[in-house]
Motif scaffolding. Structure first.
Motif, PDB file in Angstrom:
ATOM      1  N   SER A   1      -3.008  -7.846  22.520  1.00 42.04           N
ATOM      2  CA  SER A   1      -3.460  -8.277  21.231  1.00 42.04           C
ATOM      3  C   SER A   1      -2.596  -9.246  20.651  1.00 42.04           C
ATOM      4  O   SER A   1      -1.929  -9.869  21.120  1.00 42.04           O
ATOM      5  CB  SER A   1      -2.815  -6.865  20.476  1.00 42.04           C
ATOM      6  OG  SER A   1      -3.508  -5.745  20.765  1.00 42.04           O
TER       7      SER A   1
ATOM      8  N   CYS B   1       5.617   2.708  19.481  1.00 41.92           N
ATOM      9  CA  CYS B   1       5.354   1.405  19.201  1.00 41.92           C
ATOM     10  C   CYS B   1       5.934   0.166  19.718  1.00 41.92           C
ATOM     11  O   CYS B   1       5.290  -0.922  19.977  1.00 41.92           O
ATOM     12  CB  CYS B   1       5.462   1.631  17.579  1.00 41.92           C
ATOM     13  SG  CYS B   1       4.301   2.337  16.450  1.00 41.92           S
TER      14      CYS B   1
ATOM     15  N   GLN C   1       1.828  -4.235  28.954  1.00 36.32           N
ATOM     16  CA  GLN C   1       1.055  -5.588  28.833  1.00 36.32           C
ATOM     17  C   GLN C   1       0.052  -5.685  27.687  1.00 36.32           C
ATOM     18  O   GLN C   1      -1.208  -5.185  27.976  1.00 36.32           O
ATOM     19  CB  GLN C   1       0.470  -6.264  30.073  1.00 36.32           C
ATOM     20  CG  GLN C   1      -0.129  -7.671  29.752  1.00 36.32           C
ATOM     21  CD  GLN C   1       1.115  -8.659  29.260  1.00 36.32           C
ATOM     22  OE1 GLN C   1       2.057  -8.710  29.997  1.00 36.32           O
ATOM     23  NE2 GLN C   1       1.003  -9.311  28.140  1.00 36.32           N
ATOM     24  N   ASN C   2       0.433  -5.689  26.277  1.00 40.67           N
ATOM     25  CA  ASN C   2      -0.394  -5.706  25.330  1.00 40.67           C
ATOM     26  C   ASN C   2      -0.986  -7.113  24.860  1.00 40.67           C
ATOM     27  O   ASN C   2      -0.266  -8.223  24.659  1.00 40.67           O
ATOM     28  CB  ASN C   2       0.292  -5.196  23.919  1.00 40.67           C
ATOM     29  CG  ASN C   2      -0.413  -4.742  22.788  1.00 40.67           C
ATOM     30  OD1 ASN C   2      -1.464  -5.550  22.682  1.00 40.67           O
ATOM     31  ND2 ASN C   2      -0.133  -4.061  22.057  1.00 40.67           N
TER      32      ASN C   2
ATOM     33  N   TRP D   1      -0.190  -8.724  15.443  1.00 40.77           N
ATOM     34  CA  TRP D   1      -0.032  -7.184  15.496  1.00 40.77           C
ATOM     35  C   TRP D   1       1.111  -6.605  16.474  1.00 40.77           C
ATOM     36  O   TRP D   1       1.513  -5.705  16.132  1.00 40.77           O
ATOM     37  CB  TRP D   1      -1.450  -6.800  16.311  1.00 40.77           C
ATOM     38  CG  TRP D   1      -1.430  -5.341  16.782  1.00 40.77           C
ATOM     39  CD1 TRP D   1      -1.767  -5.028  17.985  1.00 40.77           C
ATOM     40  CD2 TRP D   1      -1.762  -4.325  15.661  1.00 40.77           C
ATOM     41  NE1 TRP D   1      -1.826  -3.492  17.786  1.00 40.77           N
ATOM     42  CE2 TRP D   1      -1.700  -3.120  16.577  1.00 40.77           C
ATOM     43  CE3 TRP D   1      -1.741  -4.260  14.520  1.00 40.77           C
ATOM     44  CZ2 TRP D   1      -1.728  -1.955  15.835  1.00 40.77           C
ATOM     45  CZ3 TRP D   1      -1.754  -2.969  13.683  1.00 40.77           C
ATOM     46  CH2 TRP D   1      -1.911  -1.728  14.443  1.00 40.77           C
ATOM     47  N   ARG D   2       1.439  -7.406  17.414  1.00 40.18           N
ATOM     48  CA  ARG D   2       2.518  -6.930  18.267  1.00 40.18           C
ATOM     49  C   ARG D   2       3.935  -7.055  17.584  1.00 40.18           C
ATOM     50  O   ARG D   2       4.647  -6.004  17.710  1.00 40.18           O
ATOM     51  CB  ARG D   2       2.499  -7.852  19.479  1.00 40.18           C
ATOM     52  CG  ARG D   2       1.758  -7.543  20.661  1.00 40.18           C
ATOM     53  CD  ARG D   2       1.819  -8.482  22.018  1.00 40.18           C
ATOM     54  NE  ARG D   2       1.061  -9.528  21.614  1.00 40.18           N
ATOM     55  CZ  ARG D   2       1.672 -10.858  22.129  1.00 40.18           C
ATOM     56  NH1 ARG D   2       2.792 -10.815  22.622  1.00 40.18           N
ATOM     57  NH2 ARG D   2       0.950 -11.927  21.903  1.00 40.18           N
TER      58      ARG D   2
ATOM     59  N   HIS E   1       4.424  -0.528  23.049  1.00 42.11           N
ATOM     60  CA  HIS E   1       3.154  -1.194  23.082  1.00 42.11           C
ATOM     61  C   HIS E   1       3.314  -2.542  22.676  1.00 42.11           C
ATOM     62  O   HIS E   1       2.505  -3.281  22.566  1.00 42.11           O
ATOM     63  CB  HIS E   1       2.204  -0.198  22.276  1.00 42.11           C
ATOM     64  CG  HIS E   1       1.558   0.900  23.036  1.00 42.11           C
ATOM     65  ND1 HIS E   1       0.680   0.714  23.937  1.00 42.11           N
ATOM     66  CD2 HIS E   1       1.786   2.218  23.103  1.00 42.11           C
ATOM     67  CE1 HIS E   1       0.441   1.862  24.427  1.00 42.11           C
ATOM     68  NE2 HIS E   1       1.364   2.912  23.850  1.00 42.11           N
ATOM     69  N   ALA E   2       4.540  -2.782  22.050  1.00 40.05           N
ATOM     70  CA  ALA E   2       4.580  -4.273  21.159  1.00 40.05           C
ATOM     71  C   ALA E   2       5.436  -4.716  22.302  1.00 40.05           C
ATOM     72  O   ALA E   2       5.630  -6.279  22.260  1.00 40.05           O
ATOM     73  CB  ALA E   2       5.558  -4.056  20.056  1.00 40.05           C
ATOM     74  N   GLY E   3       5.561  -4.351  23.378  1.00 40.47           N
ATOM     75  CA  GLY E   3       6.167  -5.195  24.563  1.00 40.47           C
ATOM     76  C   GLY E   3       7.964  -5.227  24.430  1.00 40.47           C
ATOM     77  O   GLY E   3       8.440  -6.153  24.968  1.00 40.47           O
TER      78      GLY E   3
END
Length: 413
Positions: free
Chosen positions: A331, A313, A328-329, A335-336, A316-318
């Protein structure tokens, strides 16, 4: 570092017994059938949600844009099938005219040929798998769970009647390292202190943690992997997490067999730990039975799973982009942020659960995090098994399905 030769040499302050009158009266008790129903619902729900929507199992004539995996494989271990442009040998030229030429796989430093299962693409079970590709993930998870069940048998055969004494000795060694070795500064709060804090003044919260211990480990992990199968940007990214989780399991299973370790709740009563999960009737149905290894405290796979999930997680949140490693998400910020907060809170919450319920030591969690890190680095070891999978699918007369991971709602085949 010299370890104590016998259990009598260890002094673990403070070791007064936990309040003997504590015995929670749970507000609700999960029926024995409920947890398997929850797990099955998650798995089959994932199968339905990740199905290939514009594909019909029964309608073979239209083919419904069915592209066999062998013609469009996303597995990096595959090499293109033999063709006229292959300069390796005359054999490649003779096989180029075949409708289903052998597949070439990279295996260690070699390139080997394996059967091409695309000829079975229209078999009923192949079409079912193509419609519901998540079924293949379910098969391998069930296989992994079966291997866990075997650890108890293998460990018992290695240590025979001495396994419980060995497990207790190993547990006391862990307490010694945490409290009396040069590493003691890293463990300022003892496990017994954490449990007594809940026992003394927060019994209702402890009941919640007991329920969480049962429901998070398997149902929670299965839910995450089912969600991530759909949410990952592509199947290659999902496969890294899946392989890491699987290798982490196998490494932990090996340690379970070679290093049986008694959890705090099973130590002699003078150590003061209380088995709150059992006394609260909150034990997982998957942790019952004669094939369950109750002497598998080191490393903690409760924490190992949560650590992998949390790091995924954060990735994907950077959260790791400042290190030059990240995803590089695109969203929304909310959400991040939510992913990042969950990535930190989830493993910390599980750590609290396993210590407060006297199921693990701090060092178990440290070992689990290390095992997960090793599994991440070495996860591609499973690629060497791909040729074996080809042979298994050939025997079963089934074509391996293409996955729907990363495909947009409107872009699925």
């Amino acid at each position: 570092m010299a370890l104590p030769p016998t259990t009598t040499t260890i002094q673990v302050p403070p070791l007064s017994s936990a309040p003997p009158e504590w015995n929670s009266d749970p507000a609700w008790k999960l029926p024995s059938w409920a947890e398997p129903i929850i797990v099955a619902s998650i798995l089959f729900g994932a199968c339905y949600c990740t199905r290939r929507r514009n594909f019909s199992i029964l309608n073979k004539s239209s083919n419904n844009n069915y592209t066999p995996l062998s013609l469009h494989d996303d597995d990096t271990s595959v090499v293109e099938p033999y063709s006229d442009t292959d300069s390796s040998s005359d054999y490649s030229l003779s096989t180029s005219t075949l409708k289903h030429p052998p597949r070439r796989r990279r295996w260690l430093w070699l390139t080997i040929t394996t059967p091409n299962t695309s000829r079975f693409a229209n078999n009923p079970h192949s079409r079912i798998l193509h419609k519901f590709p998540f079924l293949l993930e379910m098969f391998y998870w069930i296989l992994t769970y079966f291997l866990y069940r075997l650890t108890h048998i293998l460990s018992q055969s290695l240590f025979s009647d001495s396994i419980w004494d060995t497990a207790q000795e190993n547990a006391l060694k862990i307490l010694f390292v945490e409290q009396f070795s040069f590493l003691s500064f890293a463990f300022p709060v003892q496990e017994i202190s954490v449990q007594k804090w809940f026992l003394a003044g927060h019994p209702l919260l402890l009941t919640v943690l007991n329920k969480a211990y049962a429901l998070i480990h398997i149902p929670g992990t299965v839910f995450f992997m089912a969600w991530y199968y759909s949410a990952a940007p592509n199947h290659a990214v999902f496969a890294v997490v899946r392989r890491t989780m699987t290798l982490c399991n196998l490494l932990a299973f090996t340690i379970f067999m070679l290093y049986p370790c008694m959890p705090p709740r099973l130590l002699p009563k003078e150590f003061g730990f209380v088995d709150t999960v059992r006394r609260d009737s909150a034990e997982s149905v998957f942790m019952n039975g004669k094939f369950v290894n109750h002497l598998a405290a080191m490393p903690s796979m409760h924490f190992g799973y949560s650590f992998i999930i949390g790091m995924t997680c954060l990735y994907h949140a950077g959260g790791f982009r400042w290190m030059g490693v990240g995803y590089q998400n695109y969203s929304g910020l909310g959400w991040r942020v939510a992913l990042g907060v969950f990535g930190v809170a989830y493993p910390l919450g599980v750590l609290t659960v396993i210590v407060a319920t006297a199921n693990h030591y701090w060092l178990d969690a440290v070992a689990a995090a290390g095992t997960a890190a090793v599994a991440l680095v070495g996860n591609r070891v499973f690629v060497v098994l791909v040729p074996l999978e080809d042979c298994l699918l050939w025997v079963l007369r089934v074509e391996r399905p293409r996955h729907t991971t990363g495909e947009k709602e409107g872009g699925r085949d």
